[in-house]
Scaffold this motif. Sequence first.
Motif, PDB file in Angstrom:
ATOM      1  N   MET A 226       0.821  -1.209   0.000  1.00  0.00           N
ATOM      2  CA  MET A 226       0.000   0.000   0.000  1.00  0.00           C
ATOM      3  C   MET A 226       0.858   1.263   0.000  1.00  0.00           C
ATOM      4  N   ARG A 227       1.985   1.213   0.668  1.00  0.00           N
ATOM      5  CA  ARG A 227       2.867   2.381   0.653  1.00  0.00           C
ATOM      6  C   ARG A 227       3.420   2.608  -0.753  1.00  0.00           C
ATOM      7  N   ASP A 228       3.738   1.531  -1.438  1.00  0.00           N
ATOM      8  CA  ASP A 228       4.211   1.660  -2.819  1.00  0.00           C
ATOM      9  C   ASP A 228       3.090   2.198  -3.714  1.00  0.00           C
ATOM     10  N   ALA A 229       1.859   1.721  -3.484  1.00  0.00           N
ATOM     11  CA  ALA A 229       0.726   2.225  -4.259  1.00  0.00           C
ATOM     12  C   ALA A 229       0.506   3.706  -3.984  1.00  0.00           C
ATOM     13  N   TYR A 230       0.666   4.119  -2.729  1.00  0.00           N
ATOM     14  CA  TYR A 230       0.511   5.532  -2.397  1.00  0.00           C
ATOM     15  C   TYR A 230       1.559   6.378  -3.133  1.00  0.00           C
ATOM     16  N   ARG A 231       2.769   5.868  -3.194  1.00  0.00           N
ATOM     17  CA  ARG A 231       3.845   6.587  -3.884  1.00  0.00           C
ATOM     18  C   ARG A 231       3.497   6.800  -5.364  1.00  0.00           C
ATOM     19  N   ARG A 232       2.810   5.843  -5.970  1.00  0.00           N
ATOM     20  CA  ARG A 232       2.482   5.911  -7.392  1.00  0.00           C
ATOM     21  C   ARG A 232       1.114   6.546  -7.670  1.00  0.00           C
ATOM     22  N   SER A 233       0.306   6.714  -6.630  1.00  0.00           N
ATOM     23  CA  SER A 233      -1.107   7.028  -6.820  1.00  0.00           C
ATOM     24  C   SER A 233      -1.358   8.305  -7.609  1.00  0.00           C
ATOM     25  N   ASP A 234      -0.640   9.367  -7.338  1.00  0.00           N
ATOM     26  CA  ASP A 234      -0.880  10.613  -8.077  1.00  0.00           C
ATOM     27  C   ASP A 234      -0.617  10.428  -9.573  1.00  0.00           C
ATOM     28  N   GLY A 235       0.398   9.648  -9.902  1.00  0.00           N
ATOM     29  CA  GLY A 235       0.679   9.364 -11.304  1.00  0.00           C
ATOM     30  C   GLY A 235      -0.426   8.556 -11.950  1.00  0.00           C
ATOM     31  N   TRP A 236      -0.937   7.568 -11.239  1.00  0.00           N
ATOM     32  CA  TRP A 236      -2.048   6.778 -11.769  1.00  0.00           C
ATOM     33  C   TRP A 236      -3.277   7.644 -12.001  1.00  0.00           C
ATOM     34  N   ARG A 237      -3.563   8.540 -11.050  1.00  0.00           N
ATOM     35  CA  ARG A 237      -4.724   9.416 -11.204  1.00  0.00           C
ATOM     36  C   ARG A 237      -4.549  10.372 -12.384  1.00  0.00           C
ATOM     37  N   ALA A 238      -3.341  10.847 -12.585  1.00  0.00           N
ATOM     38  CA  ALA A 238      -3.090  11.753 -13.701  1.00  0.00           C
ATOM     39  C   ALA A 238      -3.348  11.079 -15.044  1.00  0.00           C
ATOM     40  N   VAL A 239      -3.010   9.795 -15.134  1.00  0.00           N
ATOM     41  CA  VAL A 239      -3.169   9.060 -16.390  1.00  0.00           C
ATOM     42  C   VAL A 239      -4.589   8.541 -16.579  1.00  0.00           C
ATOM     43  N   GLY A 240      -5.178   7.983 -15.508  1.00  0.00           N
ATOM     44  CA  GLY A 240      -6.457   7.292 -15.658  1.00  0.00           C
ATOM     45  C   GLY A 240      -7.631   7.912 -14.952  1.00  0.00           C
ATOM     46  N   GLY A 241      -7.437   9.054 -14.282  1.00  0.00           N
ATOM     47  CA  GLY A 241      -8.514   9.649 -13.516  1.00  0.00           C
ATOM     48  C   GLY A 241      -8.568   9.073 -12.116  1.00  0.00           C
ATOM     49  N   PRO A 242      -9.347   9.676 -11.214  1.00  0.00           N
ATOM     50  CA  PRO A 242      -9.491   9.150  -9.865  1.00  0.00           C
ATOM     51  C   PRO A 242     -10.293   7.851  -9.868  1.00  0.00           C
ATOM     52  N   PRO A 243     -10.232   7.074  -8.785  1.00  0.00           N
ATOM     53  CA  PRO A 243     -10.843   5.735  -8.801  1.00  0.00           C
ATOM     54  C   PRO A 243     -12.305   5.694  -9.224  1.00  0.00           C
ATOM     55  N   ALA A 244     -13.145   6.575  -8.708  1.00  0.00           N
ATOM     56  CA  ALA A 244     -14.577   6.512  -8.989  1.00  0.00           C
ATOM     57  C   ALA A 244     -15.010   7.426 -10.127  1.00  0.00           C
ATOM     58  N   ARG A 245     -14.050   8.069 -10.779  1.00  0.00           N
ATOM     59  CA  ARG A 245     -14.350   8.863 -11.973  1.00  0.00           C
ATOM     60  C   ARG A 245     -13.271   8.590 -13.011  1.00  0.00           C
ATOM     61  N   PRO A 246     -13.180   7.337 -13.459  1.00  0.00           N
ATOM     62  CA  PRO A 246     -12.095   6.975 -14.383  1.00  0.00           C
ATOM     63  C   PRO A 246     -12.263   7.632 -15.744  1.00  0.00           C
ATOM     64  N   ALA A 247     -11.146   7.899 -16.377  1.00  0.00           N
ATOM     65  CA  ALA A 247     -11.179   8.434 -17.737  1.00  0.00           C
ATOM     66  C   ALA A 247     -11.724   7.378 -18.690  1.00  0.00           C
ATOM     67  N   ALA A 248     -12.356   7.819 -19.753  1.00  0.00           N
ATOM     68  CA  ALA A 248     -12.902   6.893 -20.742  1.00  0.00           C
ATOM     69  C   ALA A 248     -11.770   6.114 -21.403  1.00  0.00           C
ATOM     70  N   PRO A 249     -12.030   4.865 -21.773  1.00  0.00           N
ATOM     71  CA  PRO A 249     -10.996   4.100 -22.464  1.00  0.00           C
ATOM     72  C   PRO A 249     -10.683   4.698 -23.819  1.00  0.00           C
ATOM     73  N   ALA A 250      -9.482   4.444 -24.301  1.00  0.00           N
ATOM     74  CA  ALA A 250      -9.083   4.960 -25.606  1.00  0.00           C
ATOM     75  C   ALA A 250      -9.940   4.338 -26.701  1.00  0.00           C
ATOM     76  N   PRO A 251     -10.283   5.100 -27.751  1.00  0.00           N
ATOM     77  CA  PRO A 251     -11.075   4.544 -28.858  1.00  0.00           C
ATOM     78  C   PRO A 251     -10.406   3.296 -29.434  1.00  0.00           C
ATOM     79  N   GLY A 252     -11.192   2.243 -29.549  1.00  0.00           N
ATOM     80  CA  GLY A 252     -10.668   0.990 -30.087  1.00  0.00           C
ATOM     81  C   GLY A 252      -9.815   0.212 -29.110  1.00  0.00           C
ATOM     82  N   GLU A 253      -9.676   0.710 -27.890  1.00  0.00           N
ATOM     83  CA  GLU A 253      -8.866   0.024 -26.872  1.00  0.00           C
ATOM     84  C   GLU A 253      -9.635   0.006 -25.554  1.00  0.00           C
ATOM     85  N   LYS A 254     -10.818  -0.582 -25.569  1.00  0.00           N
ATOM     86  CA  LYS A 254     -11.680  -0.513 -24.399  1.00  0.00           C
ATOM     87  C   LYS A 254     -11.105  -1.262 -23.206  1.00  0.00           C
TER      88      LYS A 254
END
Length: 488
Positions: free
Chosen positions: A365-393
């Motif tokens: 979990m500490r490692d996940a916390y270290r990466r979490s801001d980067g994950w959110r920047a790429v994919g959105g926050p957990p309950a408001r995820p960014a839409a999948p890329a067209p053709g790559e659902k």
Amino acid sequence: MPFLSRRLRAALLATASATTLVAATLPAPVPLGIGDPLFPHLGNPGYDVLAYDIGLTYGGRNSEPLDAVTTIDARTTEPLDRINLDFARGTVRSVEVNGLRAEFAAEDEDLIIEPIGSLPAGIPLRITVRHTSDPSGERDSGGWVRTADGLAMANQADAGHRVFPGNDHPADKAYFTFHVTAPQELTVVANGQRTGRIRHGDRTTWTYRTDHPMATELAQVSIGRSTVVERTGPHRLPVRDVVPTADREKLERWLKKTPGQLEWMEQQVGRYPFENYGVLVADTETGFELETQTLSLFERRLFTDAGFPEWYVDSVMVHELAHQWFGDSVSPRTWSDLWLNEGHASWYEARYAEEHAGKPLERRMRDAYRRSDGWRAVGGPPARPAAPAPGEKISLFRPVVYDGSALVLYALRQEIGNDAFDRLERLWVRKHRDSNAATADFTALSSRVAGRDLTAFFDGWLYGRKTPPMPGHPDWVSTAPVGGGKPA
């Protein structure tokens, strides 16, 4: 399921002479959807599916279309001039609505049906579609998965309608019956319990039925040179594994772990929610494992490649098993609620690895916390995820919905305490068993169990662009690297 009354059927037949004029006034057929934030054209309004009866005939070659008949029992929830079904990758030969032939058209990935006369709200609806089901599409687009000796299904998130027509959204769960005819030397297994096996000449028809409603994305049919290995789990639960016959002995060391894993999960959240469970090992390469209901799909190489450590294989098995509670029994209301599925499965995967392989949960979990801001920047926050890329659902399944969402559960346990968290988990799967639930349901139940309003806590953890401070760990920081993902 009853058909229309004779009086209503007669009334519809009486309107048949007027249908040409009525049809002329209708707008052109268009694809519809229920407005899912991530898949806006998935699912269809106006009816509730109660049951699917799917008949498939497999000729022996996994690159050739299967003959199919899909019968859908439903109930209208509003007046309908047309009925939209999700369907792609097959040829429709005919359609009947309540026993009457109906006109139909294909538009995008919708099958649009025009019954004789308008259908009022609140009536039974039986739709019979005679079609083919084509397994020859792109390997990474979902639906049928071609194996070394046959076929299996991988329908998540939006690929069930590439196998059979239906209302392909998890918000509309239904009971399923499968009738699959295949050459007699092959074995067919599907979700639920086998209720029939009839041999006729050089072919056999296998019948399976589910005892619980199921989302279309969780449907599973395996056809191949397989052996079914049966054993007993907790409370005499039937456990049946489906493996390539040639690998039966080689895979036993893994298969025999399932009863113990079931017992461990029951200790965490309560009784297993379905009629049986098992592992389906497919000789294919998908890049993921999948929690198809009662029969989780695994790539053969997960168990045969010596490069995977034993603790890792065990934890992946528990991940898919945990989904039977989180995602299968309690299904998401929209695909933005995916974090409830994958976050919980990742949470119990990590907990199991800690207890059985000495892999500390806090370190993960500490490692996940270290990466979490980067994950959110790429994919959105957990309950408001960014839409999948067209053709790559499949790109919807990003790190933020796996360990990034398990991190939310870790923070919640830190916030409300272990005892309250354990009560919440058990109550969640009991309260929403065999149904759908949304993020708002989880946050409301959490507040109730905690005895205080957790709105501000969840606003940051579920919807914030930046990861909030971790309760009990003020020294944890995010260095925001962009990381990779893991299988579904």
